[in-house]
Design a protein around this motif. Structure first.
Motif, PDB file in Angstrom:
ATOM      1  N   UNK A  42       0.864  -1.189   0.000  1.00 51.35           N
ATOM      2  CA  UNK A  42       0.000   0.000   0.000  1.00 51.35           C
ATOM      3  C   UNK A  42       0.895   1.232   0.000  1.00 51.35           C
ATOM      4  N   UNK A  43       0.404   2.304  -0.578  1.00 48.82           N
ATOM      5  CA  UNK A  43       1.144   3.550  -0.547  1.00 48.82           C
ATOM      6  C   UNK A  43       1.183   4.110   0.868  1.00 48.82           C
ATOM      7  N   UNK A 141     -17.137  -7.909  -4.242  1.00 51.14           N
ATOM      8  CA  UNK A 141     -16.644  -8.436  -2.970  1.00 51.14           C
ATOM      9  C   UNK A 141     -16.507  -7.306  -1.977  1.00 51.14           C
ATOM     10  N   UNK A 143     -14.169  -5.595   0.514  1.00 55.21           N
ATOM     11  CA  UNK A 143     -12.739  -5.600   0.773  1.00 55.21           C
ATOM     12  C   UNK A 143     -12.495  -5.700   2.276  1.00 55.21           C
ATOM     13  N   UNK A 145      -9.903  -5.244   4.081  1.00 55.82           N
ATOM     14  CA  UNK A 145      -9.071  -4.259   4.765  1.00 55.82           C
ATOM     15  C   UNK A 145      -9.845  -3.020   5.181  1.00 55.82           C
ATOM     16  N   UNK A 152     -14.821  -6.204  -9.394  1.00 55.76           N
ATOM     17  CA  UNK A 152     -13.669  -6.610 -10.191  1.00 55.76           C
ATOM     18  C   UNK A 152     -14.186  -6.780 -11.617  1.00 55.76           C
ATOM     19  N   UNK A 204     -12.125   4.284  -4.183  1.00 58.28           N
ATOM     20  CA  UNK A 204     -10.999   3.488  -3.694  1.00 58.28           C
ATOM     21  C   UNK A 204      -9.679   3.984  -4.270  1.00 58.28           C
ATOM     22  N   UNK A 205      -9.735   4.448  -5.535  1.00 61.19           N
ATOM     23  CA  UNK A 205      -8.491   4.904  -6.176  1.00 61.19           C
ATOM     24  C   UNK A 205      -7.967   6.182  -5.537  1.00 61.19           C
ATOM     25  N   UNK A 208      -6.532   5.442  -1.856  1.00 53.19           N
ATOM     26  CA  UNK A 208      -5.214   4.807  -1.950  1.00 53.19           C
ATOM     27  C   UNK A 208      -4.095   5.829  -2.018  1.00 53.19           C
TER      28      UNK A 208
END
Lengths: 261, 129, 385
Positions: A42-43, A141, A143, A145, A152, A204-205, A208
């Motif tokens: 992860x960043x 799904x 996620x 985390x 997907x 999500x993008x 991140x």
């Protein structure tokens, strides 16, 4: 050098089977004692939460006009097409009247400001999502985390079971190639292809890379996101101080989008 | 068994048709294409992994990337030289290899593969031209 | 045994050619659908399953209906059905093939269908549906083929078939149960959210399947030298009579629960189907036609005088088949999606391309059915001769 490369081949071969690359990578690194193996991580700036949640202060919206910039920001950034044929409509976040957003919470003589108020609806990123239960390929799904319900698109077979399962009508299907319907493409984000289901991805993008979702940014503070299970988070403060409602609570899906009315 | 000659003739005809692509193309195999690198790619000297590896295994690498980005929220790739990359086809790969037609398509056409990456991911080379 | 399928009259070849033409047309339209996407159908964001899934659901029923000849023969030793069990099994095979094809044409990305097995998801009912359907297909192929071959050779079928035959009986129930579970476990879809959805599906299946089988027996009797038998047809007719009564009874149970409780989420869909909702009433005439047809069927089948008259029986079976087809094929799926979860009303009606693909798949089913029946009857005629 030769040895390293062979290992990479091997481990990528393993991960290509669908196993997460990370544990395998780490295992190899440990075993060989040199850290110079490729790493996937992860960043550093990535925002984290146990379960992302959203609080929408609907009191700050007065007409559908107020929502336009928010919807526009999301749909433009995510390459959501606009089609004239209503059957092929795709939307991630949109405007509904109270009695459509909360069909089983209406009263006969509704408070006037609520009745005319626009309500933003989107994927609820349920804690107990029926769509993920229905999906036969785990293409949609939850996620682990951070609790975001994701798609997907590489895996979706387009059976639309998730659309039938979603009690909020949050999902759209690409009945045709979406590209002709996109007025102005955002190169940073992919489009979809025909035959797959799509919906809000809680940006999500952006999370991140340490940024908040587009809708939050465009809302002038009316929309807040944060960790539902962090008692000090902003959303928890809002939930503590305000009476909030969720859509179709009785179904037990535990939506993560809360509305201050 | 008087059908012997018919059976043999049948087999010959079958083989002739079956092997059509081979004898039709005999002696005129297309030369393997040379991929063109952009200035940016040349200057970088090495891709995210060694060239040989990328040439043979880029699809596996991309598959691992997409799996980890989409499903595990892991978007950073640190290669053996310690360099960090954002795992993104459109934003990282295509940023350097901004010449899809000369870089990707040439080989894919030669190998007769038709990856559907660009059904969704945008080919940014058009704007860079 | 397949050779029987190649020997036939001009009429037989004409029929098969006609079916092939319909399959060809359906296939061409499907290529168009592959190219353009499911946008060529009438489905929408709100009604995201349409005619394909409805036909699939109905045909799972027809397939399960085959068990209604297998069960009395093997479990109750009702000898008369021995003559026609093979017809029931072969009808099941053709139906399951149609079911699988309907699922395939409904997928947005059919090339990825194997993802269902690559990423097995036991929490998805659709995964289990593919498992039970393929199992049922396999069971019927093995049983049907071997029993028929044994009959041809004049020997008793192999003893190892017996457990498979017994297994196929609950399996038939399972295929329609699992298919009902696709719908009835979804929160927020009040129309399907009923524990008697699976029993209701089975009731309509055990009416529609045997009704079709009776009609097929009549056709077989007319066009071949094999007579499925008067007693057999009468026994099937009684099964249809019971099943159609139970089906309508279950429907009335649903109506009672919805309208006595007056919970809008449950009444709205029934209102839409049978009376129209906020001026939207596309399906109302169809749903009433279905009810009336099923009622006529009950009157004709329950009354022994009309049931024993074979021409009246034929009419009754046609009426019941069409009635249950409308009920499941038009009402059951659309009805669950209208109004949508946000109480917007978006109606659905299949488009012409959608209908042509559907017709092509039915033609494929009848082609397979004809080949299988031709084999079965060829053997029976040969044995008798």
């Amino acid at each position: 050098m030769e040895r390293t490369r062979r290992n990479i081949l091997k481990l990528f071969g393993i991960t290509a089977l669908g196993v997460s690359a990370k544990p395998v990578l780490n295992a190899f690194a440990k075993e060989q004692g040199h850290p110079a193996e490729p790493q996937i991580r992860k960043g550093e700036k990535a925002l984290k939460a146990k379960q992302w949640a959203m609080v929408i202060d609907t009191r700050q919206f007065h007409s559908a006009h107020d929502l336009d910039p928010i919807i526009e920001a999301c749909h433009h950034a995510h390459n959501v097409p606009a089609f004239e044929n209503k059957n092929h409509e795709i939307k991630w976040i949109w405007d509904e009247k109270y009695h459509h957003a909360f069909p089983n919470k209406t009263t006969k003589f509704l408070n006037e400001s609520v009745e005319h108020r626009p309500f933003l609806v989107l994927c609820n990123h349920c804690e107990n999502p029926p769509c993920c239960r229905a999906c036969p390929t785990k293409a949609t799904f939850k996620r682990e985390s951070d609790g975001i319900v994701l798609m997907d698109f590489h895996r979706c077979i387009g059976c639309r079971f998730c659309m039938a399962a979603c009690p909020y009508g949050s999902r759209s299907f690409n009945f045709r190639d979406p590209r002709p319907g996109i007025a102005e493409q955002n190169d940073q984000f992919p489009t979809r292809m025909k035959g797959v289901v799509e919906k809000c991805n809680f940006c999500a993008e952006r999370l991140a890379v340490g940024e908040l979702p587009y809708c939050v940014k465009a809302s002038n503070g009316a929309i807040k996101v944060g960790d539902l299970y962090d008692p000090d988070s902003e959303v928890r403060q809002l939930l503590k101080e305000n009476y909030t409602i969720r859509r179709k609570q009785a179904l037990g899906t535990e939506p993560s989008v809360y509305y201050i009315v | 068994m008087n059908d012997k000659k018919w059976i043999i003739a049948g087999i010959v005809v079958f083989l002739a048709i079956f092997a059509f692509p081979f004898w039709y193309n005999m002696g005129k195999a297309a030369p393997a294409p040379e991929v063109k690198l952009t200035e940016k790619a040349k200057a970088a000297k090495q891709c995210v992994m060694p060239t040989e590896y990328m040439r043979a295994e880029h699809m596996q690498l991309l598959d691992v990337w997409r799996h980890n980005v989409v499903r595990n929220a892991e978007r950073e790739f640190v290669n053996t030289e310690g360099k960090t990359f954002n795992m993104s086809l459109s934003n990282t790969c295509m940023d350097c290899h901004a010449n899809k037609a000369d870089f990707c398509d040439k080989c894919h056409d030669y190998a007769s593969v038709d990856p559907y990456c660009w059904d969704c991911h945008l080919d940014r080379s058009k704007e860079n031209e | 045994m397949l050779e029987f399928a190649f020997k036939g009259s001009k009429k037989y070849y004409g029929w098969m050619t006609g079916l092939l033409v319909l399959i060809g047309i359906g296939f061409l339209v499907y290529l168009k659908q592959l190219d353009v996407g499911l946008g060529i159908t009438g489905m929408s964001r709100d009604v995201s399953w349409g005619f394909y899934i409805a036909n699939f659901t109905f045909l799972v029923g027809v397939a399960a209906g085959g068990v209604m000849v297998v069960l009395p023969y093997y479990l109750h030793d009702y000898k008369a059905f021995g003559r026609i069990t093979i017809l029931g099994e072969f009808l099941a095979i053709a139906s399951v093939v149609m079911c699988v094809t309907f699922i395939l044409v409904d997928l947005g990305q059919p090339m990825r269908v194997f993802n269902v097995f690559i990423y097995m998801s036991p929490n998805s009912v659709l995964f289990w549906d593919t498992v039970v359907l393929q199992g049922y297909l396999l069971l019927n192929l093995i049983i049907g083929w071997n029993v028929l071959e044994a009959e041809r050779n004049g020997v008793h079928y192999q003893p190892w078939l017996k457990p498979l035959i017994y297994l196929s009986i609950p399996w038939a129930v399972s295929i329609h149960t699992v298919t009902a579970y696709l719908y009835c476990g979804l929160p927020g879809r009040g129309f399907w959210m009923t524990a008697i959805l699976a029993p209701r599906f089975l009731a309509s299946a055990f009416a529609a399947g045997p009704a079709l089988l009776i009609l097929l027996c009549m056709i077989v009797r007319k066009t071949t030298h094999f007579d499925p038998g008067k007693e057999q047809i009468q026994s099937l007719a009684k099964i249809v009579a019971y099943a159609i009564c139970v089906n309508v009874f279950f429907l009335l149970c649903e109506v009672f629960v919805a309208f006595y409780s007056k919970i809008p989420e449950h009444t709205d869909h029934l209102k839409y189907l049978y009376a129209g909702l906020h001026g939207h009433n596309l399906l109302v005439p169809w749903m009433w036609a279905s009810l009336i047809l099923m009622a006529i069927g009950i009157v004709l089948l329950v009354n022994p005088v009309t049931r024993k008259n074979e021409s009246v029986l034929t009419v009754a079976c046609i009426v019941i088949f069409i009635g249950t087809y409308i009920d499941k094929g038009l009402g059951m799926i659309s009805g669950g999606f209208v109004p949508n979860p946000l109480h917007h009303i978006n109606e659905y009606w299949p488009t012409l391309p959608e209908a042509m693909i559907t017709l092509g798949i039915w033609a494929l089913g009848f082609l397979i059915l004809t080949v299988l029946f031709k084999m079965a009857i060829g053997v029976k005629e040969e044995v008798r001769a």
